[in-house]
Design an enzyme around this catalytic site. Structure first.
Site, PDB file in Angstrom:
ATOM      1  N   GLY A 117       0.811  -1.207   0.000  1.00 10.93           N
ATOM      2  CA  GLY A 117       0.000   0.000   0.000  1.00 10.93           C
ATOM      3  C   GLY A 117       0.847   1.260   0.000  1.00 10.93           C
ATOM      4  O   GLY A 117       2.082   1.205   0.090  1.00 10.93           O
ATOM      5  N   ASP A 118       0.194   2.387  -0.129  1.00 14.91           N
ATOM      6  CA  ASP A 118       0.865   3.704  -0.140  1.00 14.91           C
ATOM      7  C   ASP A 118       1.821   3.852  -1.319  1.00 14.91           C
ATOM      8  O   ASP A 118       2.788   4.621  -1.245  1.00 14.91           O
ATOM      9  CB  ASP A 118       1.633   3.944   1.173  1.00 14.91           C
ATOM     10  CG  ASP A 118       0.755   3.756   2.396  1.00 14.91           C
ATOM     11  OD1 ASP A 118      -0.309   4.389   2.438  1.00 14.91           O
ATOM     12  OD2 ASP A 118       1.130   2.983   3.293  1.00 14.91           O
ATOM     13  N   GLU A 119       1.563   3.141  -2.417  1.00 13.07           N
ATOM     14  CA  GLU A 119       2.466   3.217  -3.570  1.00 13.07           C
ATOM     15  C   GLU A 119       2.256   4.476  -4.406  1.00 13.07           C
ATOM     16  O   GLU A 119       3.103   4.804  -5.243  1.00 13.07           O
ATOM     17  CB  GLU A 119       2.275   1.995  -4.489  1.00 13.07           C
ATOM     18  CG  GLU A 119       2.566   0.651  -3.851  1.00 13.07           C
ATOM     19  CD  GLU A 119       1.315   0.011  -3.281  1.00 13.07           C
ATOM     20  OE1 GLU A 119       1.384  -1.148  -2.859  1.00 13.07           O
ATOM     21  OE2 GLU A 119       0.261   0.695  -3.242  1.00 13.07           O
TER      22      GLU A 119
ATOM     23  N   THR B  56      -5.076  -6.721   5.542  1.00 17.98           N
ATOM     24  CA  THR B  56      -6.410  -6.159   5.702  1.00 17.98           C
ATOM     25  C   THR B  56      -7.416  -7.300   5.603  1.00 17.98           C
ATOM     26  O   THR B  56      -7.029  -8.463   5.476  1.00 17.98           O
ATOM     27  CB  THR B  56      -6.666  -5.047   4.668  1.00 17.98           C
ATOM     28  OG1 THR B  56      -7.856  -4.335   5.019  1.00 17.98           O
ATOM     29  CG2 THR B  56      -6.773  -5.593   3.253  1.00 17.98           C
TER      30      THR B  56
ATOM     31  N   LYS C 183      -2.430   9.001  -8.124  1.00 20.38           N
ATOM     32  CA  LYS C 183      -2.038   9.861  -9.245  1.00 20.38           C
ATOM     33  C   LYS C 183      -2.325   9.204 -10.596  1.00 20.38           C
ATOM     34  O   LYS C 183      -2.882   9.841 -11.496  1.00 20.38           O
ATOM     35  CB  LYS C 183      -0.565  10.237  -9.153  1.00 20.38           C
ATOM     36  CG  LYS C 183      -0.174  11.274 -10.202  1.00 20.38           C
ATOM     37  CD  LYS C 183       1.337  11.448 -10.332  1.00 20.38           C
ATOM     38  CE  LYS C 183       1.930  12.117  -9.131  1.00 20.38           C
ATOM     39  NZ  LYS C 183       3.349  12.509  -9.366  1.00 20.38           N
TER      40      LYS C 183
ATOM     41  N   GLY D 232       6.786   8.068 -11.833  1.00 19.05           N
ATOM     42  CA  GLY D 232       6.485   9.258 -11.052  1.00 19.05           C
ATOM     43  C   GLY D 232       7.759   9.977 -10.643  1.00 19.05           C
ATOM     44  O   GLY D 232       8.693   9.362 -10.122  1.00 19.05           O
ATOM     45  N   THR D 233       7.790  11.288 -10.878  1.00 15.76           N
ATOM     46  CA  THR D 233       8.992  12.078 -10.574  1.00 15.76           C
ATOM     47  C   THR D 233       8.682  13.251  -9.639  1.00 15.76           C
ATOM     48  O   THR D 233       9.421  14.236  -9.632  1.00 15.76           O
ATOM     49  CB  THR D 233       9.619  12.614 -11.873  1.00 15.76           C
ATOM     50  OG1 THR D 233       8.636  13.401 -12.581  1.00 15.76           O
ATOM     51  CG2 THR D 233      10.095  11.481 -12.771  1.00 15.76           C
TER      52      THR D 233
ATOM     53  N   HIS E 226      -5.171   8.098  -0.085  1.00 22.07           N
ATOM     54  CA  HIS E 226      -4.181   8.624  -1.009  1.00 22.07           C
ATOM     55  C   HIS E 226      -4.477  10.088  -1.297  1.00 22.07           C
ATOM     56  O   HIS E 226      -5.571  10.588  -1.031  1.00 22.07           O
ATOM     57  CB  HIS E 226      -4.094   7.796  -2.294  1.00 22.07           C
ATOM     58  CG  HIS E 226      -5.388   7.605  -3.001  1.00 22.07           C
ATOM     59  ND1 HIS E 226      -6.111   6.438  -2.927  1.00 22.07           N
ATOM     60  CD2 HIS E 226      -6.107   8.431  -3.793  1.00 22.07           C
ATOM     61  CE1 HIS E 226      -7.211   6.550  -3.652  1.00 22.07           C
ATOM     62  NE2 HIS E 226      -7.234   7.757  -4.186  1.00 22.07           N
TER      63      HIS E 226
ATOM     64  N   THR F  82      -5.592   0.059  11.190  1.00 17.02           N
ATOM     65  CA  THR F  82      -5.810   1.513  11.208  1.00 17.02           C
ATOM     66  C   THR F  82      -6.756   1.925  12.327  1.00 17.02           C
ATOM     67  O   THR F  82      -6.912   3.118  12.594  1.00 17.02           O
ATOM     68  CB  THR F  82      -6.415   1.988   9.876  1.00 17.02           C
ATOM     69  OG1 THR F  82      -7.660   1.314   9.656  1.00 17.02           O
ATOM     70  CG2 THR F  82      -5.461   1.728   8.717  1.00 17.02           C
TER      71      THR F  82
ATOM     72  N   ASP G 116      12.114  10.198  -7.680  1.00 18.77           N
ATOM     73  CA  ASP G 116      12.895  11.358  -7.242  1.00 18.77           C
ATOM     74  C   ASP G 116      13.393  11.245  -5.805  1.00 18.77           C
ATOM     75  O   ASP G 116      14.365  11.909  -5.429  1.00 18.77           O
ATOM     76  CB  ASP G 116      12.069  12.639  -7.394  1.00 18.77           C
ATOM     77  CG  ASP G 116      10.731  12.543  -6.675  1.00 18.77           C
ATOM     78  OD1 ASP G 116       9.920  11.671  -7.053  1.00 18.77           O
ATOM     79  OD2 ASP G 116      10.506  13.321  -5.727  1.00 18.77           O
TER      80      ASP G 116
END
Length: 424
Positions: A12-14, A235, A18, A412-413, A41, A130, A329
């Protein structure tokens, strides 16, 4: 109907939001298949930051209709709070473009209380949830005592089932800090407000049977899947390809692409095995530079190197047709970058493309790494692949080769919406 499915490939949280946001600009429909307000996200659009939890991020696209599907669990107060936040930030018509399957389940405040009690009972072996009540809600669903969204509209059925749930948990835990009659009172208002959002999922899809592009937004990630993840540190829903097909009643022959989203390094929130975790200056640097804090919980994420063993396993389960590599980045200032290529078990067995089911075995593996040279230059905001430093391209192409040639189509940058390289 052409279907594109976006799935998390790690824990998760990748950064799924976007690519989902980008693809939703051409989509007629955007659907959430599983999970609840435990997901999270962030999307930055026209300098406005949107935080998504239960709502599909396709709401940012003005022409996209959105569905919260049958496999989800919906905390109704959070649904309305999140929707109001989007409207306050300028998405005035969001409420006209969001619908909920009548077969989705209701996540109550009661579930959140039970979540905390169950975690406390586990002590040092807690899962690290969570605390949103997702696990207890899915447990009630599996035990056939849960409340579906559609049942909220029938006052008598709703009240009977919620009182029964409360009685069952009181018998198990004793008196709870929860007033069931107060909850029933709140839902008298929610019942009226929910009416325009609740739909029959199959009838809803029939309206869009000629849609050229349907987008499915995965929540969480493969390694948190109830069946295929690092159980029990997972989960409570099916977060992979199979779960999406089941929850949304998708025709598998209509799936045109399955996009795996993977960070250029690895992170995890909460408890559980994490073979490539770096409890040292490298992990601290990844955490600091990457601003690795959970959108939903605010918890500090654990950080480590990119794990090919994990990603090969993820690919074998989800059958990605393309990958989105995110947060490249964040690696800009590393002299060297390591990649986990194999696990060595205590008996000497070397694993490269299978993943042990036993979490205690995973805690004991030794990890083999290859070391690649860093690029020591700024990649933030780069939009063309050829403009990346040579060593950054070498890193991307190494991962691509080692994952069997699955193309890394997007890179992604940076955090902004247009900080994305598209390789055709």
């Amino acid at each position: 109907m052409g279907i594109t499915i976006v799935l998390g490939s790690q824990w998760g949280d990748e950064g799924k939001g976007k690519i989902t946001d980008m693809l939703s600009q051409q989509a007629t429909l955007c659907c959430r298949a599983a999970g609840g307000h435990n997901a999270g996200h962030t999307i930055v659009h026209e300098n406005i930051t949107y935080d998504f939890h239960i709502l599909p991020s396709g709401l940012v696209s003005p022409s996209c209709v959105n569905l919260i599907g049958a496999g989800t669990v919906v905390h109704v107060p959070s649904f309305f709070k999140e929707l109001a936040s989007l409207e306050e930030k300028g998405l005035k018509d969001a409420g006209k473009r969001i619908f909920i399957s009548d077969r989705a389940h209701v996540c109550f405040d009661l579930h959140s209380i039970v979540d905390g009690l169950e975690e406390a009972k586990l002590g040092g072996r807690k899962v690290g949830t969570t605390g949103k009540g997702i696990g207890p809600c899915y447990s009630d669903k599996a035990a056939r005592r849960g409340v579906r969204i559609g049942e909220v509209l029938d006052e008598a059925v709703f009240e009977r089932k919620l009182r029964s749930l409360h009685a069952g948990y009181t018998a198990r835990f004793g008196e709870l800090q929860y007033d069931v009659e107060e909850e029933i009172g709140r839902f008298k208002d929610y019942r009226k407000r929910l009416v325009p959002y609740i739909v029959d999922q199959l009838a809803f899809f029939k309206q869009y049977k000629d849609s050229p592009n349907t987008l499915v937004e995965g929540a969480n990630a493969l390694m948190l899947d109830l069946d295929h993840g690092t159980y029990p540190y997972v989960t409570s829903s099916s977060t992979g390809l199979g779960g999406a097909v089941q929850a949304l009643s998708l025709n598998p022959t209509s799936i045109t692409s399955v996009i795996g989203v993977v960070k250029a390094y690895t992170t995890r929130v909460g408890s559980g095995p994490f073979p490539s975790e770096q409890l040292n200056e490298y992990g601290d640097k990844l955490q600091s530079v990457g601003r690795e804090f959970g959108v939903t919980t605010g918890r500090r994420r654990r950080c480590g190197w990119f794990d090919l063993v994990l990603c090969r396993y993820s690919q074998a389960i989800n059958h990605y047709t393309a990958l989105n590599l995110t947060k490249l980045d964040i690696l800009d200032d590393f002299d060297e970058i390591k990649v986990a290529v194999a696990y060595v078990l205590p008996d000497g067995t070397r694993l490269t493309d299978t993943y042990p089911a036993d979490p205690e075995v995973l805690e004991k593996v030794k990890v083999e790494y290859v070391t690649l040279p860093g690029w020591k230059s700024n990649t933030m905001g780069v939009k063309k692949y050829e403009d990346l430093p040579a060593n950054a391209r070498a890193y991307i192409e190494y991962i691509e080769r080692e994952l069997g040639g699955v193309p890394i189509k997007w890179i992604g940058t940076g955090p902004a919406r247009d900080h994305m390289i598209c390789r055709e």
